[in-house]
Design an enzyme around this catalytic site. Structure first.
Site, PDB file in Angstrom:
ATOM      1  N   HIS A 163      -8.524 197.589  16.140  1.00 54.89           N
ATOM      2  CA  HIS A 163      -9.564 197.269  15.154  1.00 54.89           C
ATOM      3  C   HIS A 163      -9.225 197.945  13.835  1.00 54.89           C
ATOM      4  O   HIS A 163      -8.522 198.956  13.795  1.00 54.89           O
ATOM      5  CB  HIS A 163     -10.922 197.751  15.668  1.00 54.89           C
ATOM      6  CG  HIS A 163     -12.091 197.269  14.855  1.00 54.89           C
ATOM      7  ND1 HIS A 163     -12.275 195.948  14.513  1.00 54.89           N
ATOM      8  CD2 HIS A 163     -13.151 197.932  14.313  1.00 54.89           C
ATOM      9  CE1 HIS A 163     -13.392 195.821  13.815  1.00 54.89           C
ATOM     10  NE2 HIS A 163     -13.931 197.008  13.672  1.00 54.89           N
ATOM     11  N   CYS A 192     -11.049 191.123  12.103  1.00 59.46           N
ATOM     12  CA  CYS A 192     -11.051 192.402  11.391  1.00 59.46           C
ATOM     13  C   CYS A 192      -9.897 192.527  10.400  1.00 59.46           C
ATOM     14  O   CYS A 192     -10.096 192.900   9.241  1.00 59.46           O
ATOM     15  CB  CYS A 192     -11.049 193.555  12.386  1.00 59.46           C
ATOM     16  SG  CYS A 192      -9.599 193.627  13.458  1.00 59.46           S
ATOM     17  N   GLU A 202     -16.751 195.940   8.141  1.00 57.68           N
ATOM     18  CA  GLU A 202     -15.944 195.418   9.238  1.00 57.68           C
ATOM     19  C   GLU A 202     -16.353 194.003   9.612  1.00 57.68           C
ATOM     20  O   GLU A 202     -17.477 193.569   9.367  1.00 57.68           O
ATOM     21  CB  GLU A 202     -16.084 196.311  10.476  1.00 57.68           C
ATOM     22  CG  GLU A 202     -17.487 196.313  11.058  1.00 57.68           C
ATOM     23  CD  GLU A 202     -17.579 197.052  12.391  1.00 57.68           C
ATOM     24  OE1 GLU A 202     -16.529 197.362  12.983  1.00 57.68           O
ATOM     25  OE2 GLU A 202     -18.719 197.303  12.845  1.00 57.68           O
TER      26      GLU A 202
END
EC number: 3.4.-.-
Length: 472
Positions: free
Chosen positions: A432, A383, A444
Site C-alpha cells: 500500500h 493506491c 489514500e
C-alpha cells in the site's frame, strides 16, 4: 498497490487486524464478564470456542492476504513488461545507430581506398616530375627534393587515413554486433515479461475462482463457530440467573460486524473481497491495453512537467518535462526554492480526487481510469495510481506499482516524515502507498468498495522509511 487489511492506528506494536472481523481479544472481552468467571467447565468451553472463532477469522485474514498478493503480482508483472519493452526500444535505437556507423565507416574506407588508388596510379605512371640527374641548377635540385618529400608525406597520409578507416570499421562492426546481441536479448526479455504477465493474469483468475469458494467455506465455519460461542455464552449467563437482556451483544450473521451497520447484501464486509473474474478472454489484450495507457500517461506527465516549469519561469529548451531526480541524486529538476510550492500542488491535485472509487489497476497521469479484473468496470484509482496521478502534475514520473515507487526518490526515516512525503506499507512497500498530509493524516485510495479519502496515518505495517520525491 493495496494495503494489508490488517491495520491499527493505535501504536506501532499493534498488528494489522481487519476492523470488520472480530478478534479473539474483542470476543474475550464480551465473554469474560464477572458473572461468568465462576464456572470453570463453562469457562474452559467458552475459551475453546473463542479460540475456534479466532482461528476461523485468522484463516479468513490469511486468505485476504493471499488475494492482495495475487493482485500485487499482476501489477508488478505489468510494470516489468513496460520496463522490458522500454529497454527493447532503447536497444533497437542503439542498434540503428551502430548500423549507421558501420555504413559510414564503409563509406570512409571506400573514399580512402579511392584516394590511395588514385595516388598510387599517378605515382606509377608519372614518376617524379623532375629527377636529380636532369637538374640544371641548385634551385632545381631543391625543388626536386621538396617535391619528393611532399610526395612521400602525401603517400603516408593517404595510407594512414586508409588504415584509420579500416580500424574504425572494425570497431563499429564490433559495436554493432554487441548492439544486436543486446537488442535480441531485450526483445527476448520483453517477450518473457509479457508471457509472465499473461501467466499472472491467467493464474490470478483461476485462484480467484478457487478463493471465492474458499471464502464461502471459511465463512460458514466462522459463522458456525460464532453461533456455538453465542449459545455457550447464553447458557453460562442463564446458569448465573441472568434476567432481561444479555450483557453482551447478540451476534446475527445478517446484521453486519459487531457494533457496525447492516450492509446492502452485495458483499459481506467481514469477509475478504475477492475480485470478480471478469478479465477479458485474451490476457495479451489486457497487457497491451494497460501498457498503452501507461505510454500515454508518460507523455501526459512530460507535458505537465514542462507546463509546471514554465509557470515557475525556469523551463529550459532542453527540458523533457520529466522532473524526477536522476539515479543517485537527491535533487531533481525542481529547485529546492520551489519545492514547497511543488509539493503543495501535488497534494491539491490528489485531494481533488476525494470521493473517486477504488479501482484495482485504475488511475494514470491524466486522471481516474478503468482498471483490471474487479476494476475493469470502475473508473477510479488504486493506491499507487493515485500517487502516480498526484505527482505527475509536476512532471514526476512514477511506475504504477507501489513496490517500484518505494525504490525512487530519497528515503527518510518515518519518524521524520513531513507533509508531501509518501508512506508505504508491507515488505519493500509492496502492499500500500499513501501521501502524508501532516497532523497525522494521509491521503489514500484504500481498498475495493471504498473511495479516495483522508484517513489517520496507520503505523502498523508501515515501512521504516517514507520516500521524498520533492526536496525543499
Amino acid at each position: 498497490m493495496r494495503r494489508n487489511r490488517r491495520g491499527s492506528p493505535a501504536r506501532p506494536a499493534a498488528r494489522f487486524v481487519r476492523p470488520a472481523i472480530p478478534s479473539a481479544l474483542s470476543v474475550a472481552l464480551l465473554v469474560c464478564t464477572p458473572g461468568l468467571a465462576t464456572a470453570d467447565p463453562q469457562t474452559d468451553t467458552i475459551a475453546a470456542l473463542i479460540a475456534d472463532v479466532a482461528k476461523a477469522n485468522q484463516r479468513l485474514q490469511d486468505l485476504s492476504d493471499e488475494v492482495q498478493a495475487e493482485q500485487e503480482s499482476v501489477n508488478k508483472a505489468m510494470v516489468d513488461v513496460e520496463t522490458a519493452r522500454d529497454n527493447a526500444a532503447a536497444a533497437e535505437d542503439d542498434l540503428e545507430v551502430s548500423q549507421r556507423a558501420v555504413k559510414d565507416a564503409n563509406a570512409a574506407i571506400a573514399a580512402a581506398q579511392h584516394r590511395f588508388d588514385t595516388f598510387a596510379a599517378a605515382t606509377y605512371m608519372n614518376g617524379p616530375s623532375v629527377s636529380y640527374l636532369s637538374a640544371s641548377s641548385p634551385d632545381e635540385i631543391i625543388a626536386t627534393v621538396t617535391a619528393a618529400k611532399t610526395l612521400s608525406a602525401s603517400s603516408q597520409a593517404v595510407m594512414a587515413n586508409l588504415q584509420r578507416a579500416r580500424t574504425e570499421r572494425v570497431n563499429t562492426e564490433s559495436a554493432a554486433r554487441l548492439a544486436k546481441q543486446k537488442a535480441d536479448k531485450a526483445a527476448a526479455d520483453a517477450k518473457a515479461s509479457q508471457d509472465a504477465a499473461v501467466a499472472a493474469l491467467t493464474e490470478t483468475r483461476r485462484k480467484f475462482d478457487e478463493q471465492r469458494e474458499e471464502v464461502q467455506r471459511l465463512a460458514a465455519e466462522r459463522d458456525a463457530a460464532q453461533a456455538r460461542l453465542q449459545a455457550a455464552r447464553l447458557v453460562a449467563w442463564s446458569s448465573e440467573g441472568g434476567q432481561g437482556a444479555p450483557p453482551f451483544r447478540m451476534w446475527d450473521p445478517g446484521s453486519g460486524p459487531a457494533g457496525g451497520r447492516a450492509w446492502d447484501g452485495l458483499w459481506d464486509p467481514t469477509l475478504p473481497m475477492i475480485p470478480s473474474a471478469n478479465i477479458p478472454g485474451d490476457p495479451i489484450a489486457v497487457v497491451n491495453q494497460v501498457l498503452g495507457i501507461s505510454a500515454t500517461s508518460a507523455q501526459v506527465t512530460a507535458n505537465m512537467g514542462r507546463k509546471f516549469l514554465e509557470q515557475l519561469g525556469i523551463l529550459q529548451p532542453t527540458d523533457t518535462g520529466i522532473t524526477n531526480a536522476p539515479a543517485g541524486s537527491a535533487q531533481g529538476r525542481i529547485p529546492r526554492v520551489y519545492g514547497r510550492q511543488a509539493s503543495e500542488y501535488v497534494i491539491r491535485r490528489g485531494m481533488s480526487q476525494i470521493g473517486v472509487p477504488y479501482s484495482w489497476g485504475g488511475g494514470n497521469a491524466a486522471g481516474p481510469s478503468k482498471g483490471i479484473d474487479s476494476g475493469a468496470g470502475t473508473v477510479g484509482f488504486d493506491c499507487s495510481g493515485l500517487v502516480l496521478y498526484s505527482f505527475a502534475g509536476v512532471g514526476i514520473k512514477l511506475p504504477h506499482y507501489s513496490g517500484s515507487q518505494y525504490n525512487l526518490g530519497r528515503k527518510i526515516p518515518s519518524s521524520q516524515m513531513r507533509r508531501g512525503d509518501v508512506i508505504f506499507y508491507g515488505p519493500n512497500g509492496s502492499q500500500h502507498v499513501t501521501i502524508y498530509l501532516g497532523n497525522g493524516q494521509m491521503l489514500e485510495a484504500p481498498d475495493v468498495g471504498l473511495k479516495v479519502r483522508v484517513a489517520p496515518v496507520r503505523t502498523a505495517g508501515m515501512t521504516p522509511y517514507v520516500v521524498r520525491y520533492i526536496e525543499y
